[in-house]
Design an enzyme around this catalytic site. Structure first.
Site, PDB file in Angstrom:
ATOM      1  N   ASN A   1     -20.542  79.361 -44.311  1.00  0.00           N
ATOM      2  CA  ASN A   1     -20.491  78.178 -43.446  1.00  0.00           C
ATOM      3  C   ASN A   1     -21.665  77.292 -43.859  1.00  0.00           C
ATOM      4  O   ASN A   1     -22.812  77.569 -43.519  1.00  0.00           O
ATOM      5  CB  ASN A   1     -20.609  78.624 -41.979  1.00  0.00           C
ATOM      6  CG  ASN A   1     -20.668  77.452 -41.017  1.00  0.00           C
ATOM      7  OD1 ASN A   1     -20.529  76.296 -41.423  1.00  0.00           O
ATOM      8  ND2 ASN A   1     -20.876  77.749 -39.744  1.00  0.00           N
TER       9      ASN A   1
ATOM     10  N   LYS B   1     -22.390  74.388 -42.957  1.00  0.00           N
ATOM     11  CA  LYS B   1     -22.880  73.560 -41.829  1.00  0.00           C
ATOM     12  C   LYS B   1     -23.128  72.120 -42.278  1.00  0.00           C
ATOM     13  O   LYS B   1     -22.461  71.636 -43.185  1.00  0.00           O
ATOM     14  CB  LYS B   1     -24.108  74.208 -41.188  1.00  0.00           C
ATOM     15  CG  LYS B   1     -23.811  75.653 -40.749  1.00  0.00           C
ATOM     16  CD  LYS B   1     -24.817  76.230 -39.788  1.00  0.00           C
ATOM     17  CE  LYS B   1     -24.441  77.664 -39.434  1.00  0.00           C
ATOM     18  NZ  LYS B   1     -25.354  78.289 -38.485  1.00  0.00           N
TER      19      LYS B   1
ATOM     20  N   HIS C   1     -17.290  77.758 -33.052  1.00  0.00           N
ATOM     21  CA  HIS C   1     -18.634  78.184 -33.471  1.00  0.00           C
ATOM     22  C   HIS C   1     -19.628  77.954 -32.328  1.00  0.00           C
ATOM     23  O   HIS C   1     -19.503  76.986 -31.579  1.00  0.00           O
ATOM     24  CB  HIS C   1     -19.059  77.415 -34.722  1.00  0.00           C
ATOM     25  CG  HIS C   1     -20.284  77.993 -35.351  1.00  0.00           C
ATOM     26  ND1 HIS C   1     -21.546  77.697 -34.902  1.00  0.00           N
ATOM     27  CD2 HIS C   1     -20.431  78.873 -36.363  1.00  0.00           C
ATOM     28  CE1 HIS C   1     -22.425  78.376 -35.626  1.00  0.00           C
ATOM     29  NE2 HIS C   1     -21.777  79.096 -36.526  1.00  0.00           N
TER      30      HIS C   1
ATOM     31  N   GLU D   1     -22.467  76.745 -32.310  1.00  0.00           N
ATOM     32  CA  GLU D   1     -23.121  75.420 -32.341  1.00  0.00           C
ATOM     33  C   GLU D   1     -22.201  74.354 -31.756  1.00  0.00           C
ATOM     34  O   GLU D   1     -22.665  73.378 -31.166  1.00  0.00           O
ATOM     35  CB  GLU D   1     -23.558  75.096 -33.775  1.00  0.00           C
ATOM     36  CG  GLU D   1     -24.771  75.943 -34.168  1.00  0.00           C
ATOM     37  CD  GLU D   1     -24.891  76.253 -35.647  1.00  0.00           C
ATOM     38  OE1 GLU D   1     -24.162  75.649 -36.452  1.00  0.00           O
ATOM     39  OE2 GLU D   1     -25.720  77.128 -35.998  1.00  0.00           O
TER      40      GLU D   1
ATOM     41  N   GLU E   1     -20.386  86.615 -33.769  1.00  0.00           N
ATOM     42  CA  GLU E   1     -21.686  86.014 -34.070  1.00  0.00           C
ATOM     43  C   GLU E   1     -22.515  85.966 -32.787  1.00  0.00           C
ATOM     44  O   GLU E   1     -22.385  85.013 -32.004  1.00  0.00           O
ATOM     45  CB  GLU E   1     -21.510  84.579 -34.594  1.00  0.00           C
ATOM     46  CG  GLU E   1     -20.783  84.463 -35.905  1.00  0.00           C
ATOM     47  CD  GLU E   1     -21.224  83.227 -36.704  1.00  0.00           C
ATOM     48  OE1 GLU E   1     -21.504  83.380 -37.895  1.00  0.00           O
ATOM     49  OE2 GLU E   1     -21.295  82.123 -36.136  1.00  0.00           O
TER      50      GLU E   1
ATOM     51  N   GLY F   1     -29.280  81.946 -36.982  1.00  0.00           N
ATOM     52  CA  GLY F   1     -30.440  81.148 -37.363  1.00  0.00           C
ATOM     53  C   GLY F   1     -31.774  81.726 -36.933  1.00  0.00           C
ATOM     54  O   GLY F   1     -32.793  81.040 -36.946  1.00  0.00           O
TER      55      GLY F   1
ATOM     56  N   SER G   1     -27.606  85.491 -39.311  1.00  0.00           N
ATOM     57  CA  SER G   1     -28.749  85.912 -40.135  1.00  0.00           C
ATOM     58  C   SER G   1     -28.398  86.979 -41.173  1.00  0.00           C
ATOM     59  O   SER G   1     -29.209  87.867 -41.431  1.00  0.00           O
ATOM     60  CB  SER G   1     -29.902  86.395 -39.246  1.00  0.00           C
ATOM     61  OG  SER G   1     -30.364  85.341 -38.428  1.00  0.00           O
TER      62      SER G   1
ATOM     63  N   GLY H   1     -24.397  81.848 -42.884  1.00  0.00           N
ATOM     64  CA  GLY H   1     -24.877  80.476 -42.722  1.00  0.00           C
ATOM     65  C   GLY H   1     -25.856  80.107 -43.819  1.00  0.00           C
ATOM     66  O   GLY H   1     -25.476  79.824 -44.952  1.00  0.00           O
TER      67      GLY H   1
HETATM   68  P1  13P Z   1     -27.196  81.979 -40.224  1.00  0.00           P
HETATM   69  O1  13P Z   1     -26.631  82.912 -41.277  1.00  0.00           O
HETATM   70  O2  13P Z   1     -27.952  80.846 -40.798  1.00  0.00           O
HETATM   71  O3  13P Z   1     -27.896  82.708 -39.140  1.00  0.00           O
HETATM   72  O4  13P Z   1     -25.900  81.292 -39.541  1.00  0.00           O
HETATM   73  C1  13P Z   1     -24.854  82.080 -39.146  1.00  0.00           C
HETATM   74  C2  13P Z   1     -23.715  81.225 -38.770  1.00  0.00           C
HETATM   75  O5  13P Z   1     -23.791  80.478 -37.797  1.00  0.00           O
HETATM   76  C3  13P Z   1     -22.508  81.268 -39.586  1.00  0.00           C
HETATM   77  O6  13P Z   1     -21.444  80.621 -38.988  1.00  0.00           O
END
Ligand code: 13P
Length: 257
Positions: free
Chosen positions: A8, A10, A97, A99, A169, A175, A215, A236
Site C-alpha cells: 500500500n 499510500k 483502511h 486511515e 491491521e 505506522g 509495521s 505500508g
Molecule cells: P505500515 O506498514 O507503514 O505500518 O502501514 C501498514 C498499512 O497501513 C498498510 O495498509
C-alpha cells in the site's frame, strides 16, 4: 493456498521522476529475487494506476487502487469508481483502511457498499479490519473486529465472499513499529475463520485469504505471517523501498506451508 503480499504505497510518489524511479527499482529487485509462487500486488495512488499497469509486465504482479466510491459514475466530486480502476487495468482495491476510517469517518456500512461495488466491477476487495489501542486495552478487540466483518460482509453471497481478501491491521500497529505477538494475530485469524464458517460454511471460509498488516518489515515477516498462520501481508512504509519489500516477499515465499 497461494500466499499474497500487497504494497500500500499510500499518498506517496509525488513526481513523475519519483514514480519512474520507483518502478525501475521495483522491476530490478523483482528480477533479482527468487520469488516463485507468490501473488504480488502494488497499490499506488490512483493518479499512478494507469502508468503502473502499463509499465508492469510481470505475470504475478497485479495493480490495485487504495479506495473507491460505491457508485460507478455521476456527480460525486473527487471520487473514483471501481469501474474506472478496472478499466485502467487494476485488479484489486483496498477498502475500509483505518486511515480512511480515521480521516474520512468511513464506517463498516460504507465499506460494505464499496465491497459490493468492487465485486460487481470485477475487482478483488482487500477489506481492512482491526481494533484501536483503546479497544484492545478494554478487551473489546474481538467484538470490534467481529462487527467490522459482519457489517462489511452483509448481503454478500458465499460465491462472492470467497474472493474477498481480508487484512487484519490493528490500528495501533499501523505506522508505529509496534507489532502484535504471533499468537495474538493467530487468535484473530481463528475468530475470522469461525465467523466465515458460520456464515458461509467451511469450504468458503477456507478460501477467504486473511492477511496481516501493520509495521511489517523483513525482520518481522516470519513472525507476523508464517508463525501466525496468515495467508500473506499488507505492507505500508516498507513497500516504498523496493529492496525491502522484495526481501519481505522472499521470506513469505520461502516459508509457505
Ligand atoms: P505500515 O506498514 O507503514 O505500518 O502501514 C501498514 C498499512 O497501513 C498498510 O495498509
Amino acid at each position: 493456498m497461494q500466499k499474497i503480499i500487497i504494497g500500500n504505497l499510500k499518498m506517496n510518489l509525488l513526481t513523475i521522476a519519483e514514480r519512474d524511479q520507483y518502478l525501475e527499482s521495483f522491476k530490478k529487485e523483482l528480477k533479482k529475487s527468487k520469488i516463485s509462487d507468490l501473488d504480488v500486488v502494488l497499490c499506488p495512488p490512483a493518479v499512478h494506476v494507469e502508468n503502473f499497469v502499463k509499465k508492469n509486465k510481470t505475470k504475478n504482479v497485479a495493480i490495485g487502487g487504495q479506495n473507491i466510491f460505491w457508485e460507478d459514475r455521476g456527480s460525486y466530486t473527487g471520487e473514483i469508481s471501481a469501474a474506472m480502476l478496472k478499466n485502467l487495468g487494476a485488479q484489486y482495491v483496498i477498502v475500509g483502511h483505518s486511515e480512511r476510517r480515521k480521516y474520512f469517518s468511513e464506517t463498516n456500512v460504507d465499506a460494505n457498499a464499496k465491497i459490493k461495488n468492487a465485486l460487481k466491477n470485477g475487482l478483488v476487495p482487500i477489506y481492512c479490519v482491526g481494533e484501536t489501542k483503546e479497544d484492545r486495552e478494554a478487551g473489546n478487540e474481538s467484538q470490534v473486529i467481529a462487527e467490522q466483518i459482519v457489517e462489511g460482509f452483509a448481503d454478500i453471497s458465499s460465491a462472492k465472499a470467497a474472493s474477498i481478501v481480508v487484512a487484519y491491521e490493528p490500528v495501533w500497529a499501523v505506522g508505529s513499529d509496534v507489532i502484535p505477538k504471533s499468537d495474538e494475530i493467530m487468535q484473530v485469524k481463528i475468530l475470522l475463520k469461525r465467523i466465515f464458517a458460520d456464515a458461509y460454511g467451511i469450504t468458503v471460509a477456507e478460501k477467504i485469504k486473511v492477511l496481516y498488516g501493520g509495521s511489517v518489515k523483513a525482520a518481522s515477516a516470519k513472525q507476523v505471517c508464517t508463525d501466525a498462520g496468515m495467508d500473506g501481508v499488507l505492507v505500508g512504509r516498507e513497500s516504498l523501498i523496493p529492496n525491502e519489500f522484495i526481501k519481505i516477499a522472499e521470506i513469505i515465499n520461502a516459508n509457505q506451508f
